[in-house]
Design an enzyme around this catalytic site. Sequence first.
Site, PDB file in Angstrom:
ATOM      1  CD1 TRP A  29      -2.313  -4.674   6.223  1.00  0.00           C
ATOM      2  CD2 TRP A  29      -0.131  -4.951   5.784  1.00  0.00           C
ATOM      3  NE1 TRP A  29      -2.157  -5.910   5.650  1.00  0.00           N
ATOM      4  CE2 TRP A  29      -0.826  -6.107   5.361  1.00  0.00           C
ATOM      5  CE3 TRP A  29       1.247  -4.902   5.616  1.00  0.00           C
ATOM      6  CZ2 TRP A  29      -0.184  -7.196   4.769  1.00  0.00           C
ATOM      7  CZ3 TRP A  29       1.880  -5.985   5.034  1.00  0.00           C
ATOM      8  CH2 TRP A  29       1.178  -7.108   4.615  1.00  0.00           C
ATOM      9  CD  GLU A  45      -5.430  -3.108   0.982  1.00  0.00           C
ATOM     10  OE1 GLU A  45      -5.425  -3.914   0.030  1.00  0.00           O
ATOM     11  OE2 GLU A  45      -5.733  -3.434   2.133  1.00  0.00           O
ATOM     12  N   GLY A  89       8.473  -6.017  -8.180  1.00  0.00           N
ATOM     13  CA  GLY A  89       7.746  -6.241  -9.423  1.00  0.00           C
ATOM     14  C   GLY A  89       6.643  -5.232  -9.680  1.00  0.00           C
ATOM     15  CE1 TYR A 127      -9.012  -5.522  -2.367  1.00  0.00           C
ATOM     16  CE2 TYR A 127      -6.995  -4.293  -2.778  1.00  0.00           C
ATOM     17  CZ  TYR A 127      -7.762  -5.079  -1.956  1.00  0.00           C
ATOM     18  OH  TYR A 127      -7.318  -5.408  -0.715  1.00  0.00           O
ATOM     19  CG  ASP A 145      -8.908  -9.805  -2.751  1.00  0.00           C
ATOM     20  OD1 ASP A 145     -10.022 -10.301  -2.496  1.00  0.00           O
ATOM     21  OD2 ASP A 145      -7.901 -10.044  -2.068  1.00  0.00           O
ATOM     22  CB  CYS A 209     -15.176 -22.562   6.168  1.00  0.00           C
ATOM     23  SG  CYS A 209     -16.093 -21.216   5.396  1.00  0.00           S
TER      24      CYS A 209
END
Length: 390
Positions: A29, A45, A89, A127, A145, A209
């Site tokens: 995407w 999403e 699901g 969200y 999220d 990070c």
Amino acid sequence: MPALPPARRAALRRRLLAWYDAGHRDLPWRVPQRGADPYRVWLAEVMLQQTQVQAVIPYYERFLRRYPTLGALAAAREEDVLALWAGLGYYARGRNLLAAARAAQARHGGLPASLDALRALPGFGPYTAGAVASIAFGIAAPVVDGNVARVLARLFLVEGEPAAGTVRSRLWALAGELVDPARPGDLNQALMELGATVCVKPAPRCGRCPVAARCAARAAGRERAIPPARGRPARRPLELACALVERAGAVLVVPRPAAGLFGGLLGPPSVELAGEDDPATALARTAREAHGLALAVGEEVARVERTLTHRALTLRGYRCTLRAGPPAAARWVARGEEGVALPTAFSALLATLFSTSRRVRCKNPHSRPGRLADKLARQRSSLTRGSSSV
DNA sequence: AACTCGGGGCG
DNA sequence: CGCCCAGAGTT
């Protein structure tokens, strides 16, 4: 009161965007970075809600081939949409997706480039509205999220469960201050990407990070303890008696009510067993009252147990025969027919009927890499053969 | 604020 | 096995 001094905010944005630009996962995407199709962003999403990227990818590609545009989806039948969702699901997502596609077409002629208008569509929570607004439309809206919550909680040492009211509003406020006005979608995706690949739950890889030097949790030595585990209700047992009616190598299924477990999908007529219910009596009564089915219930011939997040599910299959013709809502699912809106548990139950050994399965099949891809490949091949319902 | 809603991956 | 996952809707 702004928690973020402007200089620090600018430094964080710069580092996060540079890290994201330097190399992020190449996900389906994300293909057109510029001029992204809002429909494709939205579909991703929704599928990604509470669902890992790896599980979504094959579903996303298959869904997009079948419904390449918002207009194509808006014209679809619900059962066909849910058939593509089967196995993923949280089936309310699929029903809401279709409802929102139709509403967006009717109200706006497409997805609206407005946070409030998006938020008003079914299935668009805080969200998803923020994600589509920022990624697809370049609106400076924040997202929080699970990934962003973990990153921000660590970065700013926000204690407490992210789901709690005060913590949640603090995290959204921080995300709102951090979102980049020029590149909101990329900044939001950088935070999510960081949470998914570096600032991971059990053991963050702080060495990789870009903002580790400014991380308050790391400075306090608490990066592994923040955030605390989300408290979940205990898993309760759920036992369903299922009517297995076979005819010419096919099994009878009926649509399930929209509310509740597996809502809107297909399944064999079933009833929840409680207390000392006699399964055969309860099953015959429910089949008659809910579906107008006159059943003669035989012996139990299959049992499937599966563990869901909130349920320990037991399916007990009883061989049944029809005492009268099936009602119009009934459908027959043939052996090997996979392009059907059946949840995984019911597929497993029907598979025991079709297997030569009739061996009872007592636990989930052991997962191994490639199993999902195999499953999707089978569904694709059956779809290309077309529906073979009797 | 607490529940409900799937299914799979991973330590 | 327990916990998590690009959450949302209902009560």
